[in-house]
Structure formats: structure tokens, C-alpha cells
Design a protein around this motif. Structure first.
Motif, PDB file in Angstrom:
ATOM      1  N   ASN A  27       0.883  -1.176  -0.265  1.00  0.00           N
ATOM      2  CA  ASN A  27       0.190   0.053  -0.019  1.00  0.00           C
ATOM      3  C   ASN A  27       0.991   1.208  -0.090  1.00  0.00           C
ATOM      4  OD1 ASN A  27      -2.090   2.269   1.190  1.00  0.00           O
ATOM      5  ND2 ASN A  27      -3.377   0.266   0.975  1.00  0.00           N
ATOM      6  N   ASP A  28       1.679   1.450   1.189  1.00  0.00           N
ATOM      7  CA  ASP A  28       2.224   2.777   1.236  1.00  0.00           C
ATOM      8  C   ASP A  28       3.552   2.677   0.437  1.00  0.00           C
ATOM      9  OD1 ASP A  28       0.600   3.583   2.974  1.00  0.00           O
ATOM     10  OD2 ASP A  28       1.974   4.080   4.454  1.00  0.00           O
ATOM     11  N   VAL A  29       4.328   1.709   0.126  1.00  0.00           N
ATOM     12  CA  VAL A  29       5.384   1.862  -0.364  1.00  0.00           C
ATOM     13  C   VAL A  29       5.280   1.877  -1.921  1.00  0.00           C
ATOM     14  CG1 VAL A  29       7.803   0.789  -1.271  1.00  0.00           C
ATOM     15  CG2 VAL A  29       6.749   0.311   1.149  1.00  0.00           C
ATOM     16  N   ALA A  30       4.319   1.417  -2.333  1.00  0.00           N
ATOM     17  CA  ALA A  30       3.587   1.328  -3.950  1.00  0.00           C
ATOM     18  C   ALA A  30       3.339   2.543  -4.049  1.00  0.00           C
ATOM     19  CB  ALA A  30       2.460   0.137  -3.966  1.00  0.00           C
ATOM     20  N   ASN A  31       2.574   3.264  -3.120  1.00  0.00           N
ATOM     21  CA  ASN A  31       2.300   4.666  -3.420  1.00  0.00           C
ATOM     22  C   ASN A  31       3.516   5.513  -3.747  1.00  0.00           C
ATOM     23  OD1 ASN A  31       0.690   6.980  -3.750  1.00  0.00           O
ATOM     24  ND2 ASN A  31       0.567   7.336  -1.463  1.00  0.00           N
ATOM     25  N   SER A  32       4.546   5.282  -2.740  1.00  0.00           N
ATOM     26  CA  SER A  32       5.800   6.125  -2.790  1.00  0.00           C
ATOM     27  C   SER A  32       6.487   5.871  -4.304  1.00  0.00           C
ATOM     28  CB  SER A  32       6.758   5.660  -1.720  1.00  0.00           C
ATOM     29  OG  SER A  32       6.363   6.034  -0.623  1.00  0.00           O
ATOM     30  N   TRP A  33       6.578   4.816  -4.848  1.00  0.00           N
ATOM     31  CA  TRP A  33       7.054   4.547  -6.283  1.00  0.00           C
ATOM     32  C   TRP A  33       6.344   4.589  -7.256  1.00  0.00           C
ATOM     33  CZ3 TRP A  33      12.094   3.585  -7.200  1.00  0.00           C
ATOM     34  CH2 TRP A  33      12.870   3.446  -6.094  1.00  0.00           C
ATOM     35  N   ALA A  34       5.036   4.752  -6.877  1.00  0.00           N
ATOM     36  CA  ALA A  34       4.000   5.301  -8.205  1.00  0.00           C
ATOM     37  C   ALA A  34       4.428   6.378  -8.991  1.00  0.00           C
ATOM     38  CB  ALA A  34       2.470   5.235  -7.802  1.00  0.00           C
ATOM     39  N   THR A  35       4.897   7.476  -8.415  1.00  0.00           N
ATOM     40  CA  THR A  35       5.492   8.763  -8.866  1.00  0.00           C
ATOM     41  C   THR A  35       6.396   8.294  -9.868  1.00  0.00           C
ATOM     42  OG1 THR A  35       4.812   9.876  -6.817  1.00  0.00           O
ATOM     43  CG2 THR A  35       6.251  10.960  -8.531  1.00  0.00           C
ATOM     44  N   SER A  36       7.436   7.667  -9.672  1.00  0.00           N
ATOM     45  CA  SER A  36       8.400   7.348 -10.550  1.00  0.00           C
ATOM     46  C   SER A  36       8.105   6.392 -11.788  1.00  0.00           C
ATOM     47  CB  SER A  36       9.494   6.408 -10.041  1.00  0.00           C
ATOM     48  OG  SER A  36      10.281   7.357  -8.746  1.00  0.00           O
ATOM     49  N   VAL A  37       7.250   5.331 -11.423  1.00  0.00           N
ATOM     50  CA  VAL A  37       6.615   4.576 -12.623  1.00  0.00           C
ATOM     51  C   VAL A  37       5.735   5.335 -13.161  1.00  0.00           C
ATOM     52  CG1 VAL A  37       5.464   2.559 -13.090  1.00  0.00           C
ATOM     53  CG2 VAL A  37       6.851   2.595 -11.075  1.00  0.00           C
ATOM     54  N   SER A  38       5.076   6.355 -12.782  1.00  0.00           N
ATOM     55  CA  SER A  38       3.888   6.978 -13.721  1.00  0.00           C
ATOM     56  C   SER A  38       4.892   7.813 -14.510  1.00  0.00           C
ATOM     57  CB  SER A  38       2.851   7.866 -12.491  1.00  0.00           C
ATOM     58  OG  SER A  38       2.278   7.190 -11.618  1.00  0.00           O
ATOM     59  N   SER A  39       5.830   8.517 -14.029  1.00  0.00           N
ATOM     60  CA  SER A  39       6.495   9.528 -14.869  1.00  0.00           C
ATOM     61  C   SER A  39       7.405   8.690 -15.955  1.00  0.00           C
ATOM     62  CB  SER A  39       7.599  10.158 -14.046  1.00  0.00           C
ATOM     63  OG  SER A  39       6.909  10.793 -13.032  1.00  0.00           O
ATOM     64  N   ARG A  40       7.375   7.524 -16.079  1.00  0.00           N
ATOM     65  CA  ARG A  40       8.164   6.539 -16.987  1.00  0.00           C
ATOM     66  C   ARG A  40       9.738   6.865 -16.974  1.00  0.00           C
ATOM     67  NH1 ARG A  40       4.457   4.941 -21.146  1.00  0.00           N
ATOM     68  NH2 ARG A  40       2.456   6.004 -20.693  1.00  0.00           N
ATOM     69  N   SER A  41      10.271   7.197 -15.444  1.00  0.00           N
ATOM     70  CA  SER A  41      11.615   7.380 -15.303  1.00  0.00           C
ATOM     71  C   SER A  41      12.181   5.935 -14.922  1.00  0.00           C
ATOM     72  CB  SER A  41      11.935   8.344 -14.262  1.00  0.00           C
ATOM     73  OG  SER A  41      11.387   9.522 -14.584  1.00  0.00           O
ATOM     74  N   ILE A  42      11.623   4.991 -14.618  1.00  0.00           N
ATOM     75  CA  ILE A  42      11.906   3.831 -14.292  1.00  0.00           C
ATOM     76  C   ILE A  42      10.844   2.766 -14.470  1.00  0.00           C
ATOM     77  CG2 ILE A  42      11.133   4.326 -11.885  1.00  0.00           C
ATOM     78  CD1 ILE A  42      13.588   2.893 -10.926  1.00  0.00           C
TER      79      ILE A  42
END
Length: 606
Positions: A27-42
Motif C-alpha cells: 500500500n504505502d511503498v507502492a504509493n511512494s514508487w507510483a510517482t517514478s513509474v507514472s513518470s516513466r523514469s523507471i
């Protein structure tokens, strides 16, 4: 003295501590990394690897501080009057209530704060066990419920402020320049300086008690933190800047990742003859399978970045007014159509996975080719089918998240109310050249790791605090033993479990976060993650558990508002998040109190 007669309580408490850490990761960690995955940086898989490393690093070096608040700040140790079994049962019930609630929410893609879920459950258990008067409702030297819940309103605001300031600096220094790509490359060491400084400061200043660094003189703390940040910035100037310069400015598509070790020599490396034909990733958010993921753009061009495709895929929309006039998906955007489109999209993903040659392909084919037959489960033919399905279900449970299409799920489905809503939100966000965003895609890897370090430093205390109490009470037979430092092995075990939750089930939260709130891009994502990381680490230094989910959400809204209009943020999604955060407090608290009350007052026989 080991309380052998209460070993079953210790075993149940351990199970729920692991489950709470797993749900925290999902839940929480996935939310933190969602920003990077959403931006297609990683990619999602890269996020899993880096998330595991930096979550564990943050948890082991700094995580023990917030654990102390969970252990002794809400229910005073003296309230148990030396009754170790009741203390074990109390924290076991708190873990059971919190983990059950977060697990249900994760299953239904409802994003909640695992931090406030556990804190509320501990408070509810405290009321049922020692009475409301014994629970620390006030400030309690910064460790009571009053101090903790102050972060419920302050943390998102502070995080949004930090993120907005950082992004506005990027806009002023980079985006409004005539040659933004060059400015992006040469100013990138600033992020290395900030990231290195705040991480070093969190470790050195009131960091891990085992390191004993907080007892060092002030000059040592200043020298260590600034030296680490400055040294990292210097290394980035020597190796990172030349590498990105060759890749972005010279457009050297022959550059290999290992060539960063050449450092300044890359400035003299001649550009290839076909540099103008280099392909730069397209960071625009799309809603259709047919959209291209790559584009060739000039670093100085920006006029065509505000164009978006409609659900038909052939009309260009350049202004929010045109979008409103078109009123997308008026007739076909019914709830039935939306559910059908979601089901169709999922069917396409499953069909694609069945073609995979690896374990996930075998598992998906096995499940597809062996559906359950007629009759009850105990029918012989169903038992034979189930024997084939169980191994495949285990493989799918472990690997499905690694193959999930996060971007397709985040963007909304074209032609539906969700797709139309996100189309309008994206249209109000200014788009920047892909070359600039590509530069920040490298920087965002750094900021994402910093945010993950901050999360591990803060949120690991949610699970390890109660588990440390249960373990110490069970192993020593004394309720007073909860004041002992948290064992290092417990921090390592739970941080690893947290990472497993991220890997196997984090996609269920990622798909409703990120681009579902506002338009994401690497430069925006870097600002969001850095703003959230600074806020979380500040709260960790004062031993205050704070929701990293709230921080990254606040940072996302803050950066979204930097577009200059409220229409650039999907406040419907933000409202749902706020509702879930508020609902968590009474639900988790009541659930924990009821479970504890039932155990305490259950009939027993001597």
C-alpha cells in the motif's frame, strides 16, 4: 524467562506483524514508487530492486526511532502493571486490526495510511485494555496521539510546499530558458547535493542509536552531512553531467551505460553523424494501445507538447476550452461500458501474458486451460483440476505484479468517464520538451531512492514497534522489557517482508495513484519525491510516525497546482483519498478495541 505457555500468542503476533509489513509494502511503498513509474523514469521491475535496497537501508539505519514512539508513546508501559501476557495480547490485537483493515483496502485498490491505521488500532486496544484515561491523548513530549495526529493535517501541506518550491525553482531555472535541456543537465548536481545531505543528516543526527553518531560534536555532524552532500554533488559533476551531456545534448545513441566512468573525457567525445535521428522517449501520458511510446523532438521546441489525443485518436486538443466543449464520453461513458472496458483491458493483458515463455506464461496458460468444472469443490474432477491450479496460482501471485501494465491502468480508459476526466486534467498541465524530461528521468531515480530511504526510516516502525514489544515480553517475561532497543534482525526481517509486499501486490495501489491525481513527468516527479522525502525525514528526526502516503499525495497536489489552475488536479481522487484517511481512524481503532475486548472478556475455565 520465556513465557512458553504464551508461545501461541507470540506466533500469532509474529504472523500479523509480517502481514502488516507486507500490506505496508503493497500500500504505502507502492504509493511512494507510483510517482517514478507514472513518470516513466523507471520500470516497475527496477523500482522493485531499488525499493528493496533503500527501504532496508532506511529501516536499519533510522527506523528504530519511530518504533520507540509506537512501543511506548501511546500506551504507557506502566499501564500494564507488569502483566507481560496482557501486553503481548494488546499489541497482537492492534496488529491484527490494522493489518486486516489495510489488507481489505489494498484488495479493493483503496489507498489508506498504514501508519495511522496501526496508531489508531493501538489507541483502540489501549482503551479496551487499560482505559481511556491511560492512553496518551495529548502531546506527551512529542510522542502522544496529539503530536502524531498533528501530522495528519500538517504533513501533506508541508510536503506540498516543499515539492512546489522545488518544482518552481526548476521552472525558473530550466523550463523557461531558451535552451532548457542544457540548463537541466548542468543544474542536476543540485539534486545530488540535497539528496546526499538530507540522507546523511537523518543518519548522523539522531539516527540509529547503535551508531552513536548523535553524541558527536556539532562540527562533526555539520562536516559529515555537508561533506556527504557536497561529495556526492562533486562526483555527479565529474561523472553524471558529462554522461548526460553526451546523451542528451550531443544525442550520442552509441553511448553505453558503463562509459560514465570516462567522466570529463566524454565532453571531447565527438557526436555521431546521425545524431539528429536519435530517438528520445515520449513522456506524454496516453490512453490508447496504439499511441507511440517514442518520439523525436527538438530540445528547443515546445509548441507541440500541449497537444493531446482524444479517445478517437485523430483529433488534437490544444486548449482546455476545446476539451470542455467536446464533453468526452457523454453517451458511451456509462458505468456498464466502463466496467466492460476495464474487463477487456484486463483480458488483453492476460492474453499477452499467456504468450510469455517464462513461468508467468506457464501459470497463466495453466489457469486458462484448466477452469473449475461443474459441481462442488470436493468433486473428484474438480480436485484433480485444483491440483493443477494451485501451483499456477502461487506463481501468478508471486509474478503477476511484475508484468502488470501500470501505465495503461493509471491513465484511464479512453471513452469512459475516468478517461474523460483525466483527459481534462492532463490538458491543463503544461508539457515540456522530452529532452528535458529525459534528463530528469535520471535525476528521478535518485529522488525515488531518497524517498524510499525516508519511507523505510519512518514506516518500518509501524510493524516493528508492536512486534518488538511482543517479542521482548515473550522472551523475558517482563512488560518493562519493551523499553529495550529494537533488535536489528527484526528491522531486517520486516523491511524484507515490506519489499515482498511491494513486489507481489503493489500494482493494485499503483494503478489508482500517480497519473490519476495529476499529470506526471520526470521533472514533476523529482520535485514530488524530494518534497515528500524531506518532510518524512524531518518527522522521523522527531520520532513522529507520519504517513508517507499522505506526504507523497500532498506533494503531488502541490506540484499539480503549480500549473496555475485547480483544474490540473483531479480533486475527486484526492477527496476519495482524504475520505479513506479519515475513515481509517475510527474503523481501525474500533476494530482493535473490539478484538481486544472480546479476548479480555471471553469465558475461560480454570
Amino acid at each position: 524467562m520465556v513465557l512458553t505457555q504464551y508461545t501461541y500468542v507470540f506466533a500469532i503476533g509474529t504472523f500479523f506483524a509480517l502481514l502488516d509489513a507486507y500490506n505496508n509494502g503493497a500500500n504505502d511503498v507502492a504509493n511512494s514508487w507510483a510517482t517514478s513509474v507514472s513518470s516513466r523514469s523507471i520500470s516497475y521491475r527496477q523500482a522493485m530492486v531499488l525499493g528493496t535496497i533503500f527501504e532496508m537501508l532506511g529501516a536499519i539505519t533510522v527506523g528504530a526511532r519511530t518504533a520507540e514512539t509506537i512501543k511506548n508513546g501511546i500506551i504507557p508501559n506502566s499501564a500494564f502493571r507488569g502483566n507481560a501476557p496482557v501486553q503481548m495480547l494488546a499489541f497482537t490485537c492492534a496488529l491484527a486490526a490494522a493489518s486486516s483493515w489495510v489488507m481489505w483496502c489494498t484488495r479493493h485498490s483503496a489507498h489508506v495510511s498504514s501508519t495511522y491505521s496501526l496508531i489508531s488500532a493501538v489507541a483502540g486496544v489501549g482503551v479496551a485494555t487499560v482505559g481511556a484515561s491511560k492512553v496518551q491523548w495529548g502531546w506527551n513530549q512529542g510522542k502522544g496521539l496529539g503530536a502524531i495526529f498533528a501530522g495528519l493535517g500538517l504533513a501533506p501541506i508541508i510536503s506540498g510546499g516543499f515539492a512546489a518550491i522545488i518544482f518552481m525553482l526548476i521552472k525558473l531555472v530550466v523550463h523557461i530558458r531558451k535552451r532548457p535541456a542544457r540548463w537541466a543537465v548542468y543544474t542536476s548536481p543540485f539534486f545530488f547535493l540535497i539528496a546526499g545531505t538530507i540522507c546523511a543528516l537523518s543518519i548522523v543526527y539522531k539516527g540509529s542509536p547503535r551508531l552513536g553518531l548523535s553524541k558527536r560534536p556539532a562540527w562533526f555532524i555539520v562536516a559529515a552531512t555537508l561533506g556527504t552532500g557536497g561529495g556526492l554533488a562533486l562526483l555527479s559533476a565529474l561523472f553524471f553531467v558529462p554522461f548526460v551531456h553526451a546523451k542528451i545534448i550531443k544525442k550520442d545513441h552509441t553511448l553505453k551505460p558503463w562509459m560514465f566512468i570516462l567522466g570529463p573525457l566524454l565532453f571531447k567525445r565527438p557526436a555521431p553523424a546521425d545524431a539528429d535521428r536519435v530517438i528520445i522517449p515520449n513522456y506524454a501520458v496516453v490512453q490508447e494501445d496504439g499511441d507511440q511510446n517514442m518520439s523525436v523532438r527538438s530540445p528547443d521546441s515546445g509548441s507541440d507538447y500541449d497537444a493531446h489525443k482524444t479517445e478517437k485518436g485523430n483529433d488534437l486538443i490544444t486548449t482546455p476550452t476545446e476539451i470542455d466543449e467536446r464533453k468526452l464520453a457523454v453517451t458511451e461513458g456509462t458505468q456498464a461500458t466502463y466496467k466492460q472496458r476495464v474487463a477487456d483491458a484486463e483480458s488483453k493483458l492476460h492474453a499477452k501474458l499467456r504468450m510469455n515463455r517464462g513461468p508467468i506464461g506457464w501459470a497463466m496458460r495453466t489457469l486458462h486451460n484448466n477452469p473449475m468444472g461443474a459441481g462442488q469443490l470436493y468433486e473428484f474432477h474438480n480436485m484433480k483440476i485444483l491440483a493443477k491450479r494451485i501451483p499456477a496460482m502461487i506463481v501468478v501471485g508471486a509474478l503477476y505484479g511484475l508484468h502488470y501494465d501500470i501505465h495503461a491502468a493509471q491513465s484511464g480508459i479512453a471513452g469512459t468517464p475516468e478517461g474523460a476526466r483525466m483527459q481534462r486534467v492532463y490538458a491543463h498541465a503544461e508539457k515540456f520538451p522530452n529532452e528535458v524530461e529525459h534528463t530528469y528521468s535520471f535525476v528521478q531515480v535518485l529522488t525515488a531512492c531518497t524517498a524510499s530511504f525516508a519511507h523505510g526510516a519512518n514506516d518500518i516502525g509501524n510493524s516493528v514497534g508492536p512486534w518488538a514489544v511482543i517479542y521482548s515480553a515473550w522472551s523475558t517475561g517482563s512488560a518493562a522489557a519493551s523499553k529495550a532497543p529494537v533488535p536489528l534482525w527484526q528491522l531486517a526481517v520486516l523491511s524484507a517482508t515490506l519489499s515482498i509486499g511491494l513486489i507481489t501486490y503493489g500494482y493494485n495501489i499503483m494503478k489508482v495513484m500517480g497519473n490519476k491525481i495529476t499529470y506526471h513527468s520526470p521533472s514533476r516527479g523529482s520535485s514530488m519525491e524530494m518534497g515528500a522525502a524531506i518532510t518524512v525525514l524531518v518527522f522521523s528526526q522527531y520520532s513522529l510516525p507520519v504517513s508517507t502516503s499522505m506526504c507523497i499525495t500532498g506533494a503531488t497536489v502541490g506540484v499539480g497546482l503549480c500549473n496555475g489552475t485547480l483544474k490540473a488536479v483531479n480533486f475527486q481522487r484526492v477527496g476519495l483519498l482524504l475520505l479513506s484517511w479519515i475513515a481509517t481512524i475510527p474503523i481501525a481503532g474500533t476494530l482493535g478495541g473490539v478484538i481486544m475486548g472480546l479476548f479480555l472478556n471471553a469465558p475461560h475455565f480454570k
